[in-house]
Scaffold this active site. Sequence first.
Site, mmCIF file in Angstrom:
data_model
loop_
_atom_site.group_PDB
_atom_site.id
_atom_site.type_symbol
_atom_site.label_atom_id
_atom_site.label_comp_id
_atom_site.label_asym_id
_atom_site.label_seq_id
_atom_site.Cartn_x
_atom_site.Cartn_y
_atom_site.Cartn_z
ATOM 1 N N LYS A 33 1.003 -1.208 -0.244
ATOM 2 C CA LYS A 33 -0.082 0.404 -0.477
ATOM 3 C C LYS A 33 1.415 1.563 -0.379
ATOM 4 O O LYS A 33 0.046 2.282 -0.092
ATOM 5 C CB LYS A 33 -0.933 -0.059 1.563
ATOM 6 C CG LYS A 33 -2.218 1.195 1.283
ATOM 7 C CD LYS A 33 -2.783 1.143 2.460
ATOM 8 C CE LYS A 33 -4.163 2.032 2.620
ATOM 9 N NZ LYS A 33 -4.541 2.514 3.686
ATOM 10 N N ALA A 81 2.764 -7.345 5.315
ATOM 11 C CA ALA A 81 1.805 -6.696 5.326
ATOM 12 C C ALA A 81 1.283 -6.315 6.679
ATOM 13 O O ALA A 81 0.380 -6.764 7.183
ATOM 14 C CB ALA A 81 0.609 -6.563 4.231
ATOM 15 N N GLU A 126 5.103 -11.112 19.641
ATOM 16 C CA GLU A 126 4.583 -10.019 20.976
ATOM 17 C C GLU A 126 3.013 -11.328 21.276
ATOM 18 O O GLU A 126 3.012 -10.585 22.235
ATOM 19 C CB GLU A 126 4.825 -8.761 20.756
ATOM 20 C CG GLU A 126 5.553 -8.108 19.622
ATOM 21 C CD GLU A 126 6.305 -6.807 19.752
ATOM 22 O OE1 GLU A 126 5.234 -5.981 20.752
ATOM 23 O OE2 GLU A 126 6.465 -6.126 19.396
ATOM 24 N N TYR A 152 -1.035 -3.550 18.936
ATOM 25 C CA TYR A 152 -0.182 -4.035 18.050
ATOM 26 C C TYR A 152 -0.825 -5.794 18.224
ATOM 27 O O TYR A 152 -0.707 -6.621 17.209
ATOM 28 C CB TYR A 152 0.718 -3.764 17.824
ATOM 29 C CG TYR A 152 1.496 -4.851 17.168
ATOM 30 C CD1 TYR A 152 1.881 -4.991 15.409
ATOM 31 C CD2 TYR A 152 3.531 -4.979 17.518
ATOM 32 C CE1 TYR A 152 2.579 -5.171 15.032
ATOM 33 C CE2 TYR A 152 3.977 -6.165 17.010
ATOM 34 C CZ TYR A 152 3.645 -6.340 16.170
ATOM 35 O OH TYR A 152 4.347 -7.065 14.881
ATOM 36 N N SER A 155 -3.363 -6.964 17.731
ATOM 37 C CA SER A 155 -4.128 -7.808 16.107
ATOM 38 C C SER A 155 -3.078 -9.231 15.463
ATOM 39 O O SER A 155 -4.125 -9.395 14.835
ATOM 40 C CB SER A 155 -3.919 -6.197 15.348
ATOM 41 O OG SER A 155 -2.216 -5.957 15.611
ATOM 42 N N LYS A 156 -1.803 -9.299 15.979
ATOM 43 C CA LYS A 156 -0.944 -10.177 15.433
ATOM 44 C C LYS A 156 -1.413 -11.608 16.062
ATOM 45 O O LYS A 156 -1.962 -12.913 14.968
ATOM 46 C CB LYS A 156 0.259 -9.992 15.484
ATOM 47 C CG LYS A 156 0.914 -8.854 14.514
ATOM 48 C CD LYS A 156 0.774 -8.485 13.605
ATOM 49 C CE LYS A 156 1.999 -10.021 12.884
ATOM 50 N NZ LYS A 156 1.844 -9.557 11.148
ATOM 51 N N VAL A 208 15.344 7.403 25.640
ATOM 52 C CA VAL A 208 15.479 5.197 25.993
ATOM 53 C C VAL A 208 14.227 5.761 27.225
ATOM 54 O O VAL A 208 14.143 5.869 28.151
ATOM 55 C CB VAL A 208 17.040 4.639 26.591
ATOM 56 C CG1 VAL A 208 16.805 3.655 26.974
ATOM 57 C CG2 VAL A 208 17.566 5.016 25.813
ATOM 58 N N ARG A 216 14.743 -7.941 25.153
ATOM 59 C CA ARG A 216 14.959 -8.199 22.951
ATOM 60 C C ARG A 216 15.721 -9.156 22.785
ATOM 61 O O ARG A 216 17.183 -9.013 23.023
ATOM 62 C CB ARG A 216 14.694 -7.070 22.221
ATOM 63 C CG ARG A 216 13.487 -5.916 23.399
ATOM 64 C CD ARG A 216 12.411 -6.205 23.192
ATOM 65 N NE ARG A 216 11.145 -5.542 23.477
ATOM 66 C CZ ARG A 216 11.076 -5.487 24.631
ATOM 67 N NH1 ARG A 216 11.402 -6.283 25.614
ATOM 68 N NH2 ARG A 216 10.130 -4.638 25.129
#
Length: 338
Positions: A33, A81, A126, A152, A155-156, A208, A216
Amino acid sequence: MKIIVTGGAGFIGGNFVYYLLKNSDDEVVCYDKLTYAGNLETLADAMKSPKFKFVRGDISNREEVYKLFEEENPDIIVNFAAESHVDRSIEDPELFLRTNIIGTSILLDACKKFGIKRYHQVSTDEVYGDLPLDRPDLFFTEKTNLHTSSPYSASKASADLLVQAYSRTYQIPATISRCSNNYGPYHFPEKLIPLMIINALNDKKLPVYGKGINVRDWLYVEDHCSAIDLIIRKGKVGEIYNVGGHNEKTNLEVVKTILKILGKSEDLIEFVTDRKGHDQRYAIDPTKISTELGWTPQTKFDDGIKKTVAWYLENKSWWEKIISGEYKNYYAKMYDNR
């Protein structure tokens, strides 16, 4: 074969496009997009290849997606996407639901309608939530319960569940991979590593979150691309594969490493108000993909971060255009007065 890479003008998607062009004879169609994180300049070299084609479009637009499938007749779909920045999801959750959930469902409907050999969903660690800082013995496995912390990640996780449901109900030949934090070339400047590199180069403060103690697991993007390529060719339909780098670092360690490489003072570090719901630690156990498919990460963090810094030094024109415009307004909104 013909492979459609959705979100192929973004960071990981763009690197995957180049990986395919370099390591296979497949035709590659990028469908993107071109939102704020999609950059056509990322694909400038790919455009020179006769094996590559770019199509602009939105995965949440059913008419456009169906037209794409009808015209291209793809064998494989790899879905990168997604809206992917946690801070942005906190500011505007609906956008993430529309792209990451509705968009995925439309892609799956297209797969059902037109038929494909493999649909691959690129997900994230996540979806598992986080791990405590004082339990370095704990890792995410494919059987870890979903426990999301942000719009986020929610939604994933929802998209992952849709993929599993379509695979079972409609026999869509699907696989899912969940990766740790990626870094490398073409990484959008709002993310931690490129943001710190660019700010340090410009002698600006390096913001930070909190005390910088969040951990991570860092995965060099080319290693991630090799894992996905292996999964779409040899992975078992219906399976989930965790992809991790065995490179756990605190955010502060990452920032200090970048400053050391660039010869900059740690006085540039500025601690800012912590992110809402900030996950403490991500750590992936990639035993399954290693045992079943023979994949292991090839890039140690110390090597990968040096290559990444060098890339940003050599490609200033790419990121200088990005940080001059809409991104500057967003940056100010997120970090000023924190």
